[in-house]
Design a protein around this motif. Sequence first.
Motif, PDB file in Angstrom:
ATOM      1  N   GLY A  16       0.640  -1.092   0.049  1.00 26.20           N
ATOM      2  CA  GLY A  16      -0.132   0.019   0.141  1.00 26.20           C
ATOM      3  C   GLY A  16       0.824   1.178   0.106  1.00 26.20           C
ATOM      4  N   LEU A  17       1.985   1.389   0.734  1.00 22.44           N
ATOM      5  CA  LEU A  17       2.989   2.440   0.751  1.00 22.44           C
ATOM      6  C   LEU A  17       3.336   2.639  -0.716  1.00 22.44           C
ATOM      7  CD1 LEU A  17       4.285   4.547   2.318  1.00 22.44           C
ATOM      8  CD2 LEU A  17       6.100   2.884   2.858  1.00 22.44           C
ATOM      9  N   GLU A  18       3.916   1.647  -1.290  1.00 24.22           N
ATOM     10  CA  GLU A  18       4.364   1.803  -2.595  1.00 24.22           C
ATOM     11  C   GLU A  18       3.296   2.456  -3.442  1.00 24.22           C
ATOM     12  OE1 GLU A  18       7.993  -1.390  -2.834  1.00 24.22           O
ATOM     13  OE2 GLU A  18       6.131  -1.944  -3.144  1.00 24.22           O
ATOM     14  N   GLN A  19       2.140   1.913  -3.323  1.00 19.42           N
ATOM     15  CA  GLN A  19       1.195   2.221  -4.335  1.00 19.42           C
ATOM     16  C   GLN A  19       0.776   3.437  -4.268  1.00 19.42           C
ATOM     17  OE1 GLN A  19      -2.944   0.849  -3.702  1.00 19.42           O
ATOM     18  NE2 GLN A  19      -2.352  -0.705  -5.340  1.00 19.42           N
ATOM     19  N   VAL A  20       0.603   4.014  -2.688  1.00 14.90           N
ATOM     20  CA  VAL A  20       0.147   5.708  -2.662  1.00 14.90           C
ATOM     21  C   VAL A  20       1.397   6.539  -2.762  1.00 14.90           C
ATOM     22  CG1 VAL A  20       0.821   5.728  -0.084  1.00 14.90           C
ATOM     23  CG2 VAL A  20      -1.342   7.124  -1.135  1.00 14.90           C
ATOM     24  N   ALA A  24       0.666   9.475  -5.738  1.00 11.81           N
ATOM     25  CA  ALA A  24       0.869  10.892  -5.380  1.00 11.81           C
ATOM     26  C   ALA A  24       1.968  11.721  -6.182  1.00 11.81           C
ATOM     27  CB  ALA A  24       1.120  11.017  -3.672  1.00 11.81           C
ATOM     28  N   ASN A  25       2.706  10.794  -7.026  1.00 10.76           N
ATOM     29  CA  ASN A  25       3.617  11.297  -7.809  1.00 10.76           C
ATOM     30  C   ASN A  25       4.797  12.004  -6.955  1.00 10.76           C
ATOM     31  OD1 ASN A  25       2.518  10.652 -10.484  1.00 10.76           O
ATOM     32  ND2 ASN A  25       1.104  12.140  -9.980  1.00 10.76           N
ATOM     33  N   ILE A  26       5.442  11.279  -5.983  1.00 13.61           N
ATOM     34  CA  ILE A  26       6.192  11.794  -5.257  1.00 13.61           C
ATOM     35  C   ILE A  26       7.679  12.161  -6.053  1.00 13.61           C
ATOM     36  CG2 ILE A  26       7.769  11.250  -3.145  1.00 13.61           C
ATOM     37  CD1 ILE A  26       4.566  11.783  -2.509  1.00 13.61           C
ATOM     38  N   SER A  27       8.233  13.290  -5.546  1.00 12.54           N
ATOM     39  CA  SER A  27       9.601  13.478  -6.477  1.00 12.54           C
ATOM     40  C   SER A  27      10.538  13.941  -5.436  1.00 12.54           C
ATOM     41  CB  SER A  27       9.179  14.644  -7.383  1.00 12.54           C
ATOM     42  OG  SER A  27       8.997  15.864  -6.675  1.00 12.54           O
ATOM     43  N   GLU A  28      11.693  14.327  -5.622  1.00 17.04           N
ATOM     44  CA  GLU A  28      12.547  14.778  -4.644  1.00 17.04           C
ATOM     45  C   GLU A  28      12.176  16.043  -4.468  1.00 17.04           C
ATOM     46  OE1 GLU A  28      16.422  14.233  -6.819  1.00 17.04           O
ATOM     47  OE2 GLU A  28      16.087  12.090  -6.955  1.00 17.04           O
ATOM     48  N   GLU A  29      11.533  16.824  -5.126  1.00 19.59           N
ATOM     49  CA  GLU A  29      10.994  18.057  -4.605  1.00 19.59           C
ATOM     50  C   GLU A  29      10.365  18.362  -3.336  1.00 19.59           C
ATOM     51  OE1 GLU A  29      12.113  20.978  -6.144  1.00 19.59           O
ATOM     52  OE2 GLU A  29      13.619  19.782  -7.142  1.00 19.59           O
ATOM     53  N   ASP A  30       9.593  17.313  -2.997  1.00 16.24           N
ATOM     54  CA  ASP A  30       8.666  16.957  -1.840  1.00 16.24           C
ATOM     55  C   ASP A  30       9.311  16.849  -0.581  1.00 16.24           C
ATOM     56  OD1 ASP A  30       6.576  17.135  -3.753  1.00 16.24           O
ATOM     57  OD2 ASP A  30       6.700  15.009  -3.977  1.00 16.24           O
ATOM     58  N   THR A  31       8.750  17.183   0.568  1.00 11.35           N
ATOM     59  CA  THR A  31       8.997  16.941   1.891  1.00 11.35           C
ATOM     60  C   THR A  31       8.100  15.877   2.637  1.00 11.35           C
ATOM     61  OG1 THR A  31      10.343  18.874   2.150  1.00 11.35           O
ATOM     62  CG2 THR A  31       9.360  17.793   4.152  1.00 11.35           C
ATOM     63  N   LYS A 223      -4.722  20.313   1.090  1.00 13.39           N
ATOM     64  CA  LYS A 223      -5.575  18.889   1.426  1.00 13.39           C
ATOM     65  C   LYS A 223      -6.020  18.095   0.568  1.00 13.39           C
ATOM     66  CE  LYS A 223      -4.998  21.308   5.493  1.00 13.39           C
ATOM     67  NZ  LYS A 223      -4.206  22.474   5.096  1.00 13.39           N
ATOM     68  N   GLU A 224      -5.393  18.219  -0.756  1.00 15.77           N
ATOM     69  CA  GLU A 224      -5.541  17.190  -1.629  1.00 15.77           C
ATOM     70  C   GLU A 224      -5.096  15.875  -1.018  1.00 15.77           C
ATOM     71  OE1 GLU A 224      -4.807  16.020  -6.421  1.00 15.77           O
ATOM     72  OE2 GLU A 224      -3.815  17.751  -5.427  1.00 15.77           O
ATOM     73  N   TYR A 225      -5.673  14.609  -1.357  1.00 17.27           N
ATOM     74  CA  TYR A 225      -4.940  13.431  -0.957  1.00 17.27           C
ATOM     75  C   TYR A 225      -5.204  12.409  -1.858  1.00 17.27           C
ATOM     76  CZ  TYR A 225     -10.030  12.160   0.110  1.00 17.27           C
ATOM     77  OH  TYR A 225     -11.178  11.668  -0.061  1.00 17.27           O
ATOM     78  N   TRP A 226      -4.388  11.167  -1.700  1.00 14.78           N
ATOM     79  CA  TRP A 226      -4.018  10.375  -2.193  1.00 14.78           C
ATOM     80  C   TRP A 226      -4.059   8.854  -1.495  1.00 14.78           C
ATOM     81  CZ3 TRP A 226      -1.333  14.429  -2.388  1.00 14.78           C
ATOM     82  CH2 TRP A 226      -1.481  15.293  -3.736  1.00 14.78           C
ATOM     83  N   GLN A 227      -4.755   7.831  -2.152  1.00 13.26           N
ATOM     84  CA  GLN A 227      -4.931   6.677  -1.059  1.00 13.26           C
ATOM     85  C   GLN A 227      -4.403   5.371  -1.932  1.00 13.26           C
ATOM     86  OE1 GLN A 227      -9.204   7.354   0.076  1.00 13.26           O
ATOM     87  NE2 GLN A 227      -8.138   7.382   2.265  1.00 13.26           N
ATOM     88  N   SER A 228      -4.095   4.293  -1.181  1.00 12.46           N
ATOM     89  CA  SER A 228      -3.788   3.148  -1.633  1.00 12.46           C
ATOM     90  C   SER A 228      -5.271   2.477  -1.872  1.00 12.46           C
ATOM     91  CB  SER A 228      -2.614   2.396  -0.655  1.00 12.46           C
ATOM     92  OG  SER A 228      -3.380   2.023   0.388  1.00 12.46           O
ATOM     93  N   ASP A 229      -5.105   1.208  -2.113  1.00 14.48           N
ATOM     94  CA  ASP A 229      -6.162   0.355  -2.178  1.00 14.48           C
ATOM     95  C   ASP A 229      -6.307   0.082  -0.626  1.00 14.48           C
ATOM     96  OD1 ASP A 229      -6.623   0.565  -4.868  1.00 14.48           O
ATOM     97  OD2 ASP A 229      -5.678  -1.521  -5.242  1.00 14.48           O
TER      98      ASP A 229
END
Length: 242
Positions: A16-20, A24-31, A223-229
């Motif tokens: 689930g962690l890898e999926q979410v 969320a399109n995590i990048s190196e710019e994010d914290t 407050k936008e959010y993303w979720q795994s299955d």
Amino acid sequence: MKRTLVIGDIHGGLKGLEQVIERANISEEDTLIFVGDYGDGWSESAAVLRYLINLQKTIKCIFIRGNHDYLVHRYLKYNDLNPLWLKHGGTATLNSYETVSTKEKEEHLLFLEQLEDYHIDTDNRLFVHAGFTNQGGPENEFFSNMVFWDRTLWEMACSLDTSISENDERYPKRLKIFKEIFIGHTPTTRLGEVVPVNYASVWNVDTGAAFKGPITIMDTCTKEYWQSDPLYQLYSNEKGRN
């Protein structure tokens, strides 16, 4: 665009962690700010810690200590097989370490020892696993473990009379200290929700991953959010903490 993202409880659910994180399109710019409970529940607790240790090498991460992380630490350091821990997800964690080397266990132990009890950012927003009881804030707690065990902050926020303003003498002093508070620990599924829930500027992002819910990542500004299955679907042959 640089984002500050808060991640709810994981409970051994690496899939689930890898999926979410992908969603969320995590990048190196994010914290990334994780509010704790990395293990105990699904079968990949050791793998979750391995993943997080590697993740912080490329992305800025802040890791908060949860009550289950405290218990996993006690297992790795003292071989503490607390019966209540084993009953509430610890057995799955124990099993996940069967093939992990002593060297890697030491790496995981170091990771757990370096977790933060809470984090306050430059916008005066608090990130903590459970909450705090002291009216002066978490740094004034007499018992430091309250920040990853206590549920009264969330219970208070949920039950607060919405007609009472912050200027009212009856408004809880704890809720005046920070601009916003982000927590995990108490699943929103207890309120019949599988999404982040907000009361009185307290945001709960534990969406029940240990049970029937997903892992959630939320943008702390928009407050936008993303979720795994839901995790029980990703680990359909397991019981988790159900």
